[in-house]
Scaffold this motif. Structure first.
Motif, PDB file in Angstrom:
ATOM      1  N   GLN A   1      54.551  45.252  46.325  1.00 49.59           N
ATOM      2  CA  GLN A   1      53.915  45.301  44.998  1.00 49.59           C
ATOM      3  C   GLN A   1      53.145  46.602  44.782  1.00 49.59           C
TER       4      GLN A   1
ATOM      5  N   SER B   1      45.859  53.581  47.352  1.00 51.26           N
ATOM      6  CA  SER B   1      44.395  53.537  47.269  1.00 51.26           C
ATOM      7  C   SER B   1      43.769  52.341  47.991  1.00 51.26           C
TER       8      SER B   1
ATOM      9  N   LEU C   1      51.984  46.526  50.553  1.00 48.11           N
ATOM     10  CA  LEU C   1      52.908  45.504  50.064  1.00 48.11           C
ATOM     11  C   LEU C   1      53.939  46.141  49.135  1.00 48.11           C
TER      12      LEU C   1
ATOM     13  N   ASP D   1      51.123  53.259  45.619  1.00 49.58           N
ATOM     14  CA  ASP D   1      49.694  53.408  45.359  1.00 49.58           C
ATOM     15  C   ASP D   1      48.979  53.198  46.690  1.00 49.58           C
TER      16      ASP D   1
HETATM   17  C1  LIG Z   1      48.692  46.213  46.493  1.00 52.83           C
HETATM   18  O1  LIG Z   1      49.253  44.962  46.154  1.00 52.83           O
HETATM   19  C2  LIG Z   1      48.414  43.852  46.289  1.00 52.83           C
HETATM   20  C3  LIG Z   1      49.217  42.615  45.951  1.00 52.83           C
HETATM   21  O2  LIG Z   1      49.746  42.708  44.679  1.00 52.83           O
HETATM   22  C4  LIG Z   1      47.182  43.995  45.410  1.00 52.83           C
HETATM   23  O3  LIG Z   1      46.294  42.931  45.608  1.00 52.83           O
HETATM   24  C5  LIG Z   1      46.487  45.293  45.741  1.00 52.83           C
HETATM   25  O4  LIG Z   1      45.406  45.501  44.850  1.00 52.83           O
HETATM   26  C6  LIG Z   1      47.460  46.446  45.604  1.00 52.83           C
HETATM   27  N1  LIG Z   1      46.791  47.670  46.000  1.00 52.83           N
HETATM   28  C7  LIG Z   1      46.732  48.679  45.173  1.00 52.83           C
HETATM   29  C8  LIG Z   1      45.989  49.863  45.649  1.00 52.83           C
HETATM   30  O5  LIG Z   1      47.263  48.630  44.075  1.00 52.83           O
END
Ligand SMILES: *[C@@H]1O[C@H](CO)[C@@H](O)[C@H](O)[C@H]1NC(C)=O
Ligand SMILES: *[C@@H]1O[C@H](CO)[C@@H](O)[C@H](O)[C@H]1NC(C)=O
Ligand SMILES: *[C@@H]1O[C@H](CO)[C@@H](O)[C@H](O)[C@H]1NC(C)=O
Ligand SMILES: *[C@@H]1O[C@H](CO)[C@@H](O)[C@H](O)[C@H]1NC(C)=O
Ligand SMILES: *[C@@H]1O[C@H](CO)[C@@H](O)[C@H](O)[C@H]1NC(C)=O
Ligand SMILES: *[C@@H]1O[C@H](CO)[C@@H](O)[C@H](O)[C@H]1NC(C)=O
Ligand SMILES: *[C@@H]1O[C@H](CO)[C@@H](O)[C@H](O)[C@H]1NC(C)=O
Ligand SMILES: *[C@@H]1O[C@H](CO)[C@@H](O)[C@H](O)[C@H]1NC(C)=O
Length: 537
Positions: free
Chosen positions: A146, A157, A144, A155
């Motif tokens: 985000q 991960s 995403l 990120d």
């Molecule tokens: C990626 O973004 C989504 C939505 O904000 C979030 O739920 C998820 O934890 C994020 N993944 C990482 C690895 O930050």
């Protein structure tokens, strides 16, 4: 036969009974969008609004519970959506219900069920001597916006196993589709809506991981074939090695209208979807102004240039990525003609779920209707019958001893520009785009050598009989209402039993070759009882 392939099996894994390209040739495939085809018995069946682009709750259990339905249409292989865990939650493009937004290749997509329910589907298919085709996405993963970090990177991960930037090509959008480097290395998706990191498939360690994953899928779920999604975004060289290492049949979804472009993939892969012919085909059958010459040219080029000719290519009219054909035209005779094409094509016929209902959704997501919202039983009687008859006659042709699966399809030139004649002995497909208000005329001259003077022929779609002219040896046929005609020598009926008389009520509806103007809806039980014998020939 599934089990006969044991003998020719290259020992990929001790468990999988790998189906070869030769095994797949005689099959016909029913493609489902797993999320939209069926819910399992007892699963709540709330309706689904495809325009919302959300998961609607179709499952592998739902497919398992509806194998009678698919088998009664005469199909003996099922192509399901990708099976691995996808990005969760809402994006600007909706949810990941098509299963193509991979996040974790080691985990199943729980929206579709558990690993055990996928195993049950596979076992249930094999028990019926049907094949399982699983769609794979190899080219990219999904994140995403985000997940972007402050330095502009991401990120990773939430991805597995590639949870690091090095696994992917550097980010760039695909701007120029004529630049193959960009098509292979730049990223699909949209940096503001859905990020699709493009796997560095040229990296040998990434290759090894993906290959082992595919082998593991085969071993765990007893998969018979793969459909490789977005195949043109990965190099042909990767595919050759990948398919070679997995050892099972795989077909590439190479979206192109260009035969020459498709050639490399036809050589790298056991099969590709026949997209280059699909484009002129949809145009040709969309109205009486359609151009059959463009279809003929595409077929002649691909027959000549593809790695193994057209034999293991997939021929289709509809799929989840294109608007449904009844959205292009509402003329039922044109729809029936188009539906006939994959069965007179040299390749493997593929139907998209809901064609038997005459669903008419437009482009994605409108063409991802849920069948339970419509009712599996309320299909379009003539379309369902059409599939069952065409699958039945294809098996009759395969078993006729006429090299049906290994002889190239040929066109018999016609004077009528709205008439197309496709010869695949012992079958002759007479197709037309005249439309239901017009007639079409075909002539098969004696010098084609296809038939003998006075030979008795039958149109399996109507059970009308024809006789080749006693004196000239020519065959002249007219369709008064733009309906397709599929001819076989009537002596073949005698060998296999009474193909036509197995279809009493259904065939009265079309005996006069008349168009069906009203949507003809019947229930499963009344129709399938009579077509079952046919479909299972
Ligand atoms: C990626 O973004 C989504 C939505 O904000 C979030 O739920 C998820 O934890 C994020 N993944 C990482 C690895 O930050
Ligand atoms: C991926 O799936 C495997 C198997 O279920 C699990 O062990 C692992 O934690 C998952 N990884 C991520 C990043 O979700
Ligand atoms: C290949 O990928 C691995 C990890 O996936 C990475 O460590 C390595 O640097 C990559 N090699 C090249 C040549 O990019
Ligand atoms: C094709 O795209 C690549 C990657 O963006 C770029 O480096 C290359 O210059 C492009 N080639 C042409 C002919 O434009
Ligand atoms: C078709 O593909 C070939 C091979 O990639 C390419 O050279 C040719 O320009 C393409 N033709 C069109 C019309 O795009
Ligand atoms: C039909 O298609 C062929 C081959 O693409 C083309 O040469 C011809 O001009 C087309 N005919 C019409 C009427 O568009
Ligand atoms: C085509 O699909 C769109 C969207 O689903 C729909 O609004 C339209 O009525 C359809 N057209 C036909 C001819 O079915
Ligand atoms: C066929 O004729 C009917 C009645 O005149 C008309 O409504 C329909 O649109 C025509 N269909 C085509 C495909 O021209």
């Amino acid at each position: 036969m599934l089990f006969s392939s044991i003998l020719s099996l290259s020992l990929v894994t001790p468990f999988a009974l790998a189906a070869t390209a030769a095994d797949w040739r005689s099959r016909s495939i029913y493609q489902v969008v797993t999320d939209r085809f069926a819910k399992g018995k007892g699963e709540d069946d709330t309706t689904c609004d495809s325009s919302q682009r959300k998961y609607c709750g179709g499952t592998w259990q739902g497919i398992t519970d509806n194998l009678d339905y698919i088998q009664q249409l005469g199909f003996d292989a099922v192509w399901i959506s990708p099976v691995v865990a996808n990005l969760e939650g809402e994006t600007d493009y909706g949810e990941a219900y098509l299963g193509r937004w991979t996040q974790n290749i080691s985990h199943v997509n729980e929206h579709f069920g558990s690993g055990d329910s996928l195993k049950e589907l596979s076992a249930a298919l094999h028990k019926r001597d049907m094949y399982l085709m699983v769609e794979l996405v190899v080219n990219n993963f999904a994140l995403l916006p985000q997940n972007q970090t402050e330095d502009g990177s991401y990120d990773y991960s939430s991805l597995a196993p590639f949870n690091y930037a090095d696994a992917f090509h550097p980010e760039c959008p695909i701007k120029d589709y004529s630049n193959q480097t960009e098509v292979e290395e730049c990223w699909l998706g949209n940096s503001k809506k859905l990020i699709m990191p493009d796997l560095d498939t040229g990296n040998s360690s990434n290759f090894r991981i993906m290959k082992d994953w595919a082998k593991d899928l085969i071993a765990q779920f007893d998969v018979d074939g793969f459909m490789l999604s977005g195949a043109k975004h990965v190099s042909p060289a990767f595919w050759t090695d990948f398919v070679g290492a997995t050892g099972i049949f795989a077909m590439g979804d190479v979206l192109t209208d260009n035969v020459t472009y498709a050639v490399d993939y036809s050589k790298a892969l056991p099969g590709i979807l026949d997209y280059p012919t699909w484009f002129p085909l949809i145009d040709a059958f969309s109205s009486s102004d359609g151009n059959f010459t463009a279809v003929v040219n595409s077929i002649e080029h691909s027959k000549e240039l593809y790695g193994v000719g057209l034999y293991t290519s997939g021929s289709f009219i509809e799929n989840p990525d294109q608007r449904r054909f009844p959205n292009v035209t509402t003329d039922e005779s044109l729809i029936l003609n188009a539906m006939t094409w994959p069965f007179v094509h040299n390749g493997i016929p593929i139907a998209y779920y809901g064609q038997e209902h005459g669903l008419y959704g437009g482009a994605s997501p409108e063409n991802h209707e849920s069948l339970w919202s419509i009712g599996h039983n309320t299909y379009h009687a003539q379309y369902a019958q059409h599939f069952a008859t065409l699958n039945g006659v294809r098996h009759l042709a395969i078993d006729s001893g006429k090299n049906f699966l290994t002889a190239p399809m040929e066109f018999v030139p016609q004077v009528d520009k709205n008439a197309l004649a496709v010869s695949r002995p012992p079958l002759l497909g007479l197709l037309t785009n005249a439309g239901s208000n017009s007639s079409a005329q075909w002539t098969i001259p004696a010098d084609t050598g296809l038939f003998q003077k006075g030979e008795s022929l039958v149109d399996v779609l109507t059970c009308n009989y024809f006789e080749v002219d006693q004196t000239s040896g020519d065959l002249a046929i007219q369709s008064d209402s733009g309906m397709p005609i599929v001819i076989i020598p009537s002596k073949l009926l005698d060998v296999e039993g009474k193909f036509c008389s197995a279809l009493p009520t259904l065939h009265t509806a079309v005996t006069n070759n008349s168009p069906v103007s009203v949507r003809n809806v019947n229930t499963l039980s009344s129709i399938f009882a009579s077509i079952l014998a046919l479909a299972l020939i």
